[in-house]
Design a protein around this motif. Structure first.
Motif, PDB file in Angstrom:
ATOM      1  N   ASP A  98      -5.542   1.482  12.038  1.00  0.00           N
ATOM      2  CA  ASP A  98      -5.275   0.505  13.090  1.00  0.00           C
ATOM      3  C   ASP A  98      -5.722  -0.899  12.642  1.00  0.00           C
ATOM      4  O   ASP A  98      -4.995  -1.880  12.807  1.00  0.00           O
ATOM      5  N   ASP A 151      -8.629  -5.222  16.513  1.00  0.00           N
ATOM      6  CA  ASP A 151      -9.103  -3.847  16.670  1.00  0.00           C
ATOM      7  C   ASP A 151     -10.631  -3.776  16.774  1.00  0.00           C
ATOM      8  O   ASP A 151     -11.223  -2.720  16.638  1.00  0.00           O
ATOM      9  N   ASP A 241      -4.101   6.096  15.321  1.00  0.00           N
ATOM     10  CA  ASP A 241      -5.271   5.804  16.154  1.00  0.00           C
ATOM     11  C   ASP A 241      -5.372   6.785  17.327  1.00  0.00           C
ATOM     12  O   ASP A 241      -6.316   6.696  18.129  1.00  0.00           O
TER      13      ASP A 241
HETATM   14 MN   LIG Z   1      -8.123   1.040  17.088  1.00  0.00          MN
END
Ligand SMILES: [Mn+2]
Length: 579
Positions: A98, A151, A241
């Motif tokens: 991610d 993220d 993710d």
């Molecule tokens: Mn993430």
């Protein structure tokens, strides 16, 4: 790792999903597809003709406007101000899939319009997860005055304040649940923060980064497909993710898969060449191809090269990076196979360990990068909360994994007097302790689990969506089923049960471990495969009716496609107990 004959695979509990029958019947009246599929749709919250139409026909027009996200205007203004002032911008993200895909997307988009840029991925062991002091100091020493954190960042209150004291602004793009206090950033993009009207709350980090790109595109009056070019990376991040595969995520994943098959990012193309993938890419292919390799880079070396891979301008250039990731991954696989074998041998050879309801193992020589993976593998054989520890410098460090429904973080929290540090969430956590405390910790953790776990949780559960007769399974049934893809959390590939099936006499064990079966029910015969299920052969051989749980697959053989069943579990009909 394949299960060996001597290592037990736990028996499983079956549970039928419940359906609101009247809603399913109503949906059937307007949709006119197989009633069983209507039930499955209702279970997944799709209750009207309109909702079903959207579900079966995902399209880019279904995406929400990025401007619905709180602070989006502030974020876009700040980026454009940086362009105007020629400030240096640092794109910062984590070392997992991610993080690296979101950094690649945002960095790549900005670099099409602006030069004073760099990106930064913290080192897994030297800096750890999230915004790091080392990263901020790097920014400061090199004259960066704006950091876009992807993220991560929503909990980095002190570090973002520290950056501010150095004259560095932050834009936080995150999807993790915020605490009560938010960081002092110029803009916070996170649909989970209070007061954010964005209608879909389950984006991944890369999804949030993608929304920023869409908004920038819009404001800069660039054609929208400049943003859509990143959809294959967004799809990869969604799947890797493990965020919800419903709503906007499913639309993004669907459109991203289409992009991956039409005009893939050179990094994706290089990895699929390297792994000799043939045929159209499915969401699982993206995950299996990309996730282990990107993660391996972070575990064995440095995840920067994952970003380099996705930033490559040509497949040739990407190939160089892909090969490096491939080497990290081979090394990772070798390491985790060896350690898993050692760990299984430790448990198998020790009566005390066998009889516990938790697993905690410690070997100082085990590689720190794979202890979490090894813990997950052990759970496939000994289904219970599991911790794998190794030596890291002066301390012992480890990773915990849990079974469905048991809060392993809470259990570790209850052992805190024996720990130097710990963190994590419901299903996965990490901890460090002094080597002197390992023995005491093993005992304490076992006590805590014993005192708090419900015995049912120690038997893995299979959730069954719906019962079918073999007669129901037709090509047109499958065609509609296939349109429920992409599958993922909140939209799992449906699991079916058929009761009272009998072996036709043609079932057999292949390669000593798999079950190639042929069952007859309701006058119809189906064949299929049960991977690693050779131990179920005696059950079929005694010619009593069985209840079989399975998913439906397409088998391609000699250019011929046919439907086959992929067995999940099987029990004698009289024993199979489901409510
Ligand atoms: Mn993430």
């Amino acid at each position: 790792m394949e299960a060996k004959a001597t290592i037990p695979v736990p028996a499983k509990r079956w549970r039928m999903a419940c359906t609101e029958r009247d809603k399913a019947e109503e949906l059937f009246r307007s949709l006119r597809i197989h009633p069983a599929l209507c039930e499955v749709l209702v279970q997944r919250g799709i209750e009207s003709y309109e909702a079903a139409k959207e579900f079966f026909r995902p399209s880019i027009e279904q995406l929400h406007s990025p401007w619905l996200m709180k602070d989006m205007d502030k974020a876009v203004d700040r980026v454009l101000l940086a362009f105007e002032r020629k400030e240096k911008i640092l794109v910062f993200g984590d070392y997992d899939v991610d993080g690296t895909t979101s950094v690649a997307c945002v960095y790549h988009f900005l670099s099409r319009h602006y030069d004073h840029l760099d990106f930064y991925i913290p080192h897994r062991y030297r800096e750890g997860y999230g915004v790091s002091k080392a990263g901020i100091d790097f920014a400061h020493q090199n004259g960066f005055t704006l950091i876009i954190a992807l993220d991560c960042g929503i909990k980095s209150i002190e570090l973002i304040a520290y950056a501010k004291s150095l004259g560095i602004d932050f834009i936080v793009c995150d999807h993790h649940l915020p605490d009560d206090v938010l960081p002092d950033a110029v803009a916070i993009l996170n649909a989970k923060q209070p007061g954010c009207p964005y209608p879909f709350k389950e984006l991944c980090g890369c999804g949030v980064g993608f929304k920023l790109i869409c908004a920038l595109c819009d404001r800069m009056e660039r054609p929208p497909d400049e943003a859509w070019w990143y959809l294959d990376l967004v799809a990869t991040a969604i799947a890797a993710d493990i965020v919800s595969m419903s709503g906007e995520n499913r639309v993004l994943a669907f459109c991203g898969l289409e992009k991956a098959n039409r005009d893939p990012n050179p990094g994706i193309r290089a990895l699929s060449t390297l792994s000799a993938h043939e045929g159209p890419l499915q969401i699982n292919n993206l995950v299996f191809m990309i996730a282990p390799r990107v993660n391996a880079a972070g575990r064995m070396d440095d995840a920067r090269k994952a970003v380099q891979l996705f930033l490559s301008g040509t497949v040739n250039e990407a190939m160089g990076w892909a090969e490096q990731l491939h080497i990290d991954n081979s090394q990772r696989k070798e390491t985790d196979t060896t350690i898993t074998e050692e760990a299984l041998a430790l448990i198998g050879g020790d009566e005390t360990l066998l009889n516990r309801i938790s697993t905690v193992l410690y070997q100082p020589h085990w590689h720190k990068g794979v202890v979490g993976i090894v813990a997950s593998r052990l759970i496939e054989h000994y289904y219970r909360p599991t911790i794998v520890l190794t030596r890291s410098g002066d301390v012992v460090a480890g990773s915990a994994r849990s079974v469905t429904g048991f809060n392993v973080y809470e259990a570790i929290h209850q052992c805190r007097e024996l720990l130097l540090g710990y963190g994590g969430h419901f299903y996965a956590a990490g901890m460090t302790m002094s080597p002197d405390n390992v023995e005491a910790f093993v005992e304490r953790f076992e006590q805590v689990v014993r005192a708090s776990i419900h015995p049912d949780l120690l038997i893995p559960e299979i959730l069954i969506d719906i019962e079918l007769n073999f007669r129901d399974i037709t090509q047109s049934f499958y065609n509609i089923l296939a349109q429920m893809e992409p599958f993922g959390p909140d939209n799992l590939r449906p699991t079916f049960i058929t009761r009272g099936a009998v072996n036709t006499g043609y079932s057999r064990v292949v390669k000593d471990k798999h079950l190639r079966f042929s069952l007859r029910q309701d006058g119809i015969t189906f064949t299929g495969i049960g991977f690693g299920m050779a131990d179920k052969m005696p059950l079929l051989e005694n010619n009593q009716p069985v209840d079989v749980v399975y998913k439906i697959d397409v088998n391609e053989w000699n250019g011929e496609k046919s439907l086959q069943l992929r067995m999940v579990d099987v029990k004698a009909s009289r024993e199979a107990n489901t409510q």
